[in-house]
Design a protein around this motif. Structure first.
Motif, PDB file in Angstrom:
ATOM      1  N   UNK A  22       0.841  -1.196   0.000  1.00 28.22           N
ATOM      2  CA  UNK A  22       0.000   0.000   0.000  1.00 28.22           C
ATOM      3  C   UNK A  22       0.879   1.250   0.000  1.00 28.22           C
ATOM      4  N   UNK A  23       1.918   1.229   0.801  1.00 28.68           N
ATOM      5  CA  UNK A  23       2.834   2.370   0.829  1.00 28.68           C
ATOM      6  C   UNK A  23       3.495   2.567  -0.536  1.00 28.68           C
ATOM      7  N   UNK A  24       3.826   1.463  -1.195  1.00 25.53           N
ATOM      8  CA  UNK A  24       4.444   1.556  -2.511  1.00 25.53           C
ATOM      9  C   UNK A  24       3.498   2.099  -3.574  1.00 25.53           C
ATOM     10  N   UNK A  25       2.211   1.901  -3.374  1.00 26.31           N
ATOM     11  CA  UNK A  25       1.230   2.377  -4.359  1.00 26.31           C
ATOM     12  C   UNK A  25       1.164   3.896  -4.418  1.00 26.31           C
ATOM     13  N   UNK A  26       1.661   4.577  -3.400  1.00 27.09           N
ATOM     14  CA  UNK A  26       1.603   6.044  -3.374  1.00 27.09           C
ATOM     15  C   UNK A  26       2.430   6.679  -4.500  1.00 27.09           C
ATOM     16  N   UNK A  27       3.349   5.927  -5.056  1.00 28.55           N
ATOM     17  CA  UNK A  27       4.135   6.472  -6.168  1.00 28.55           C
ATOM     18  C   UNK A  27       3.379   6.391  -7.488  1.00 28.55           C
ATOM     19  N   UNK A  28       2.239   5.660  -7.496  1.00 24.00           N
ATOM     20  CA  UNK A  28       1.480   5.489  -8.732  1.00 24.00           C
ATOM     21  C   UNK A  28       0.106   6.135  -8.703  1.00 24.00           C
ATOM     22  N   UNK A  29      -0.544   6.164  -7.531  1.00 24.59           N
ATOM     23  CA  UNK A  29      -1.902   6.697  -7.438  1.00 24.59           C
ATOM     24  C   UNK A  29      -2.004   7.654  -6.253  1.00 24.59           C
ATOM     25  N   UNK A  30      -3.032   8.514  -6.303  1.00 23.77           N
ATOM     26  CA  UNK A  30      -3.218   9.522  -5.268  1.00 23.77           C
ATOM     27  C   UNK A  30      -3.690   8.900  -3.952  1.00 23.77           C
ATOM     28  N   UNK A  31      -3.471   9.640  -2.870  1.00 22.34           N
ATOM     29  CA  UNK A  31      -3.854   9.155  -1.554  1.00 22.34           C
ATOM     30  C   UNK A  31      -5.344   8.881  -1.426  1.00 22.34           C
ATOM     31  N   UNK A  32      -6.191   9.720  -2.055  1.00 19.69           N
ATOM     32  CA  UNK A  32      -7.625   9.495  -1.928  1.00 19.69           C
ATOM     33  C   UNK A  32      -8.060   8.231  -2.664  1.00 19.69           C
ATOM     34  N   UNK A  33      -7.307   7.842  -3.707  1.00 24.03           N
ATOM     35  CA  UNK A  33      -7.617   6.594  -4.406  1.00 24.03           C
ATOM     36  C   UNK A  33      -7.314   5.412  -3.495  1.00 24.03           C
ATOM     37  N   UNK A  34      -6.183   5.465  -2.798  1.00 28.55           N
ATOM     38  CA  UNK A  34      -5.818   4.402  -1.858  1.00 28.55           C
ATOM     39  C   UNK A  34      -6.863   4.287  -0.757  1.00 28.55           C
ATOM     40  N   UNK A  35      -7.290   5.417  -0.207  1.00 26.05           N
ATOM     41  CA  UNK A  35      -8.295   5.392   0.853  1.00 26.05           C
ATOM     42  C   UNK A  35      -9.622   4.829   0.351  1.00 26.05           C
ATOM     43  N   UNK A  36      -9.968   5.141  -0.882  1.00 28.49           N
ATOM     44  CA  UNK A  36     -11.216   4.628  -1.443  1.00 28.49           C
ATOM     45  C   UNK A  36     -11.174   3.111  -1.562  1.00 28.49           C
ATOM     46  N   UNK A  37     -10.031   2.574  -1.996  1.00 24.89           N
ATOM     47  CA  UNK A  37      -9.887   1.120  -2.113  1.00 24.89           C
ATOM     48  C   UNK A  37      -9.971   0.468  -0.744  1.00 24.89           C
TER      49      UNK A  37
END
Length: 434
Positions: A22-37
Motif C-alpha cells: 500500500x505504501x508503494x502504491x503512493x508512487x502510482x496513485x493519489x492518496x484518496x484513491x488508496x483510501x477509497x480502495x
C-alpha cells in the motif's frame, strides 16, 4: 456464551496503510484513491461479501491493478482507419516521443538565446508551411471546429456567411454546422438547394453585408444523381471580383493529393485553386493529435491569429509538440494503414484464421472520420461467431471488431503487425469462453 462478531477482526485503516504494498502504491496513485480502495474493502467485509481475513489481499490486489486513467488501450480491428470513437488518428512513435519531452518545462514561449518571451507554436507553424508550400501563412488551434469558428468570427461576425444549402451538414454527436456559425454572431445566407447550387446563386447573394463565402466538404455522406456544385476555382474568381474572402473547410486534413483517395480534396490543390483560407482537422488524414489547421493567405491568417478568440482556442504545448513531430517525422500510422499492402494483409489474416479456426472473408474497410465517404478499402477479415465480439471488447488487450450480418469480423488493417501475437491471444481467450 455470546459469539464474537467477526467484523471486529476487519483490519484497521492504519494497519492497511502500513502495508508495504500500500505504501508503494503512493508512487502510482493519489492518496484518496488508496483510501477509497481500503474503505471499499472494509465495507465489503462488513456486508459479508468477503471475510475479514481477505481484506488485506483484496486491497493489495486492487491497488496493484489501479491506474490513473479510465481510458483503455484498444486494438482497432474494425478496418476503419480514422475511428472517432477510438480517438481518431493514432500517434506515430516520434509524435509520442515529442509529447513526452514536452511534458516538462519547455521553451514553448521562450527565446533561449535572449531569455525573452517568443511566439507560441513557431516550430509547428514552420512545419505546417514546409508540409504545405502552397500556403503563405499557417496557424494551429485546438480542433477543426475551432478553426472554422475563428475564421467566420474574424471575417464575418455581425455580417453574412454565404454558403450552399447542400453544405449545411451535421456530423457526429449532433454537431451542426449552422449552429456553429450562428454562435459566432455571423448570419447564414443560404444559396441554392440541397442537391443543386450554381455560381449565379452565390453571385446573387453577395452584397455589402457579405463577410465571406464558405465552402464545406460534406462529411460522412454523398449526394448523387441530379446534382451540381460550384468548384473552388469558380468561387475564387467570384470572391476576387467582389473582394470577399473565400474560406474552404476541408475537414479531413489531407495536405496533398493521395492516389488512394482520388476524390478527397487536399489543402495544396485547394489553395492553388484560389481559396484564401482552408481549415481542417489534425487528427484525421493528417495523422496527428487533435488540432485545427489553418492555411492560406498571410493577411487573412494573420488577422485570425490576432483576433482575441485565438487565445481561447490555442493549442497546448503537448499537442503543439505532437503536431510538429507528425509533420516533420516519417509518415504516421494513418497513412501506413491507408496504403497497407493487400498481399501482406491477406497473409496475416490467413495466419490468424488458421490459428483460431476462423474463416477468411472479403471485407471493405473505411477511411472514417468524415474522410472519403463511401470509398471502400478493399481487404479481408477473419470471420468468427457473433458472440465473440463482447469478450473481445472486454478482454486484455481489448479488441474492437466489426459485427456484421450475424458475425464478428476482425480486420487487421489498423492492427500494428507487432501486435499480431497479442491479438491472437485475445481471440483465443475470447473463443474459449463461448
Amino acid at each position: 456464551m455470546q459469539q464474537q462478531d467477526s467484523r471486529r477482526h476487519i483490519p484497521r485503516t492504519d494497519t492497511l496503510l502500513a502495508l508495504p504494498e500500500v505504501a508503494g502504491a503512493r508512487s502510482r496513485v493519489a492518496g484518496h484513491v488508496i483510501m477509497s480502495v481500503i474503505r471499499s474493502a472494509q465495507e465489503r467485509a462488513r456486508a459479508g461479501e468477503i471475510s475479514p481475513e481477505e481484506v488485506e489481499a483484496v486491497v493489495v490486489a486492487e491497488l496493484a491493478a489501479a491506474t490513473t486513467s479510465t481510458q483503455t488501450p484498444v486494438l482497432n480491428a474494425t478496418g476503419v482507419v480514422v475511428h472517432t470513437n477510438l480517438g481518431r488518428a493514432p500517434l506515430s512513435p516520434v509524435a509520442v516521443e515529442a509529447l513526452i519531452l514536452a511534458a516538462g518545462y519547455v521553451d514553448v514561449e521562450l527565446d533561449l538565446d535572449t531569455g525573452t518571451r517568443s511566439k507560441r507554436g513557431r516550430g509547428t507553424r514552420a512545419a505546417l508551411l514546409a508540409a504545405c508550400p502552397a500556403a503563405e501563412e499557417a496557424l494551429a488551434v485546438n480542433n477543426g471546429a475551432a478553426a472554422l469558428v475563428l475564421a467566420t468570427t474574424t471575417l464575418a461576425a455581425g455580417r453574412e456567411v454565404v454558403i450552399s444549402r447542400g453544405e449545411l451538414i451535421e456530423i457526429g454527436a449532433g454537431f451542426r454546422l449552422p449552429d456553429l456559425i450562428a454562435s459566432t454572431g455571423a448570419r447564414l445566407r443560404e444559396v441554392g438547394t440541397t442537391n443543386r447550387t450554381h455560381l449565379h446563386d452565390y453571385a446573387a447573394a453577395i452584397g455589402p453585408d457579405t463577410g465571406c463565402i464558405l465552402k464545406v466538404h460534406p462529411s460522412n455522406f454523398r449526394v448523387t444523381g441530379f446534382t451540381s456544385g460550384v468548384s473552388v476555382r469558380e468561387l475564387s474568381a467570384l470572391s476576387a471580383e467582389h473582394g470577399v474572402p473565400l474560406v474552404v473547410d476541408l475537414g479531413s486534413g489531407l495536405l496533398a493529393p493521395d492516389p488512394v483517395l482520388p476524390d478527397e480534396p487536399d489543402a495544396a490543390t485547394t489553395l492553388a485553386d484560389g481559396a484564401d483560407v482552408i481549415t481542417a482537422s489534425g487528427d484525421k488524414l493528417l495523422g496527428g493529435p487533435q488540432a485545427g489547421i489553418v492555411l492560406g493567405r498571410a493577411q487573412t491568417v494573420l488577422s485570425m491569429a490576432r483576433h482575441p478568440l485565438a487565445r481561447a482556442v490555442r493549442m497546448d504545448k503537448l499537442a503543439l509538440a505532437a503536431l510538429e513531430a507528425t509533420l516533420s517525422g516519417p509518415r504516421p500510422p494513418v497513412t501506413d494503414y491507408l496504403h497497407a499492402d493487400p498481399a501482406r494483409l491477406r497473409e496475416r489474416t490467413e495466419a490468424l484464421a488458421a490459428a483460431v479456426g476462423g474463416t477468411v472473408v472479403d471485407h471493405d474497410g473505411r477511411v472514417g472520420g468524415g474522410g472519403a465517404p463511401g470509398v471502400p478499402l478493399h481487404a479481408c477479415a477473419v470471420r468468427l461467431p457473433e458472440a465473440a465480439a463482447r469478450p473481445l471488447r472486454l478482454g486484455s488487450p481489448a479488441v474492437l471488431p466489426r459485427v456484421h450480418d450475424g458475425a464478428t469480423l476482425i480486420d487487421l488493417r489498423c492492427v500494428p503487425e507487432a501486435d499480431d501475437h497479442h491479438l491472437l491471444q485475445a481471440v483465443r481467450t475470447a473463443l474459449r469462453g463461448l
